[in-house]
Design a protein around this motif. Structure first.
Motif, PDB file in Angstrom:
ATOM      1  N   LEU A   1       3.183  -5.227   0.854  1.00 63.44           N
ATOM      2  CA  LEU A   1       3.686  -3.979   0.290  1.00 63.44           C
ATOM      3  C   LEU A   1       5.090  -4.236  -0.258  1.00 63.44           C
ATOM      4  O   LEU A   1       5.998  -4.596   0.497  1.00 63.44           O
ATOM      5  CB  LEU A   1       3.761  -2.887   1.360  1.00 63.44           C
ATOM      6  CG  LEU A   1       2.441  -2.277   1.842  1.00 63.44           C
ATOM      7  CD1 LEU A   1       2.719  -1.283   2.960  1.00 63.44           C
ATOM      8  CD2 LEU A   1       1.722  -1.596   0.694  1.00 63.44           C
TER       9      LEU A   1
ATOM     10  N   ARG B   1       8.665  -3.064  -2.540  1.00 64.67           N
ATOM     11  CA  ARG B   1       9.583  -1.933  -2.430  1.00 64.67           C
ATOM     12  C   ARG B   1       9.117  -0.721  -3.219  1.00 64.67           C
ATOM     13  O   ARG B   1       9.256   0.419  -2.777  1.00 64.67           O
ATOM     14  CB  ARG B   1      10.963  -2.363  -2.907  1.00 64.67           C
ATOM     15  CG  ARG B   1      11.631  -3.429  -2.024  1.00 64.67           C
ATOM     16  CD  ARG B   1      12.988  -3.818  -2.579  1.00 64.67           C
ATOM     17  NE  ARG B   1      13.617  -4.845  -1.737  1.00 64.67           N
ATOM     18  CZ  ARG B   1      14.790  -5.400  -2.002  1.00 64.67           C
ATOM     19  NH1 ARG B   1      15.464  -5.031  -3.084  1.00 64.67           N
ATOM     20  NH2 ARG B   1      15.291  -6.311  -1.187  1.00 64.67           N
TER      21      ARG B   1
ATOM     22  N   ILE C   1       6.306   0.976  -1.320  1.00 66.30           N
ATOM     23  CA  ILE C   1       6.838   1.690  -0.157  1.00 66.30           C
ATOM     24  C   ILE C   1       7.549   2.964  -0.611  1.00 66.30           C
ATOM     25  O   ILE C   1       7.422   4.027   0.010  1.00 66.30           O
ATOM     26  CB  ILE C   1       7.800   0.781   0.637  1.00 66.30           C
ATOM     27  CG1 ILE C   1       7.019  -0.382   1.264  1.00 66.30           C
ATOM     28  CG2 ILE C   1       8.523   1.583   1.719  1.00 66.30           C
ATOM     29  CD1 ILE C   1       7.896  -1.419   1.936  1.00 66.30           C
TER      30      ILE C   1
END
Length: 282
Positions: free
Chosen positions: A261, A263, A266
């Protein structure tokens, strides 16, 4: 209530899509779908007589239509999940699924409040952010035009389901889901027999059962959410919140498959939480 039910739908859908994607990596998509829908039909069929207040032929036909549209969408989605990265395929289908009812609602006379509009825009941005980074694993499945096309068409099918369920009578749940599962299970069985393919379950029976029951009850909560939605503006909210289902798929893929994942992705999950807050306040 409609937003809460839509959120439950997104969690159930995203989780069942993850499990279904795992199952299709072991067995053909059609066989997994047959057992998933068949077992889902048994589960919801046993409960339907005790849950519904009313039922009409129109509701059953709407459910059957939603079942066929959903089957096409799931077949395309599961195929995409089996050959492409889950963290890309699911978000792309979700974005398209959210846009279909939202665009439909723009043509109505039910205006959106300012807060709801902000929530919708943030929600759509969240779905885009979740899928923006593409495949972060250079050794993982490739992103191809075919995979993207399958995800987009699947999303259009899922968005159409929201509109079909919204047309069903309030209090008919879960009979439209039962008629939909009868239709899809029958079509899958006829296809398997016509192609002379084995229908006996393989090693993925448990995964198919989890995917089928999860997807079936996700449809039930979606039907309840569309019934609880007041006007096309709230229906648009339901569509966008439901479209957060990739968050569950992505998180399961991160925990169990160790898919990365970044940035931006997220951040997209954070935007999704903010969007829910805006649309709830609206």
């Amino acid at each position: 209530m409609a937003v809460a039910l839509a959120l439950i739908t997104s969690v159930l859908w995203g989780s069942s899509d993850f499990v279904g994607g795992l199952a299709t990596r072991r067995e053909p998509v059609a066989r997994v779908m047959l057992w998933a829908h068949g077992l889902g039909l048994i589960a919801i069929g046993a409960l339907a007589p005790f849950l519904a207040d009313v039922v009409t032929w129109r509701d059953l036909l709407l459910g059957a239509a939603a079942g066929v549209v959903g089957l096409v969408g799931l077949l395309l989605l599961y195929t995409g999940l089996s050959r492409g990265p889950m963290a890309v395929v699911a978000p792309l289908s979700a974005l398209t699924a959210a846009l279909v009812p939202v665009l439909w609602g723009l043509g109505s006379n039910d205006p959106l409040s300012g807060t709801t509009t902000i929530g919708l825009l943030v929600g759509l941005a969240a779905v885009v952010a979740i899928s923006w980074e593409g495949n972060l694993d250079p050794n993982g499945p490739a992103i191809t035009g075919r995979v993207i096309g399958e995800a987009v068409i699947a999303g259009a099918c899922f968005g159409s389901i929201v509109l079909l369920y919204d047309a069903a009578a309030e209090g008919s749940a879960p009979w439209p889901i039962v008629s939909g599962r009868v239709m899809t299970t029958s079509l899958l069985l006829v296809f398997a027999l016509a192609m002379r393919r084995p229908v006996t379950p393989g090693s993925s029976l448990r995964l198919a059962a989890l995917a089928g029951i999860g997807d079936t009850f996700a449809n039930v909560t979606l039907l309840l959410a569309t019934s609880a939605a007041v006007g096309s503006s709230e229906l648009s909210v339901v569509a966008v919140v439901t479209a957060f289902f990739p968050a569950a798929t992505v998180l399961w893929a991160r925990v169990l498959l160790h898919e990365r994942l970044g940035r931006v992705r997220i951040g997209g999950l954070g935007l999704g939480l903010a969007a829910i807050a805006f649309m709830t306040l609206g």
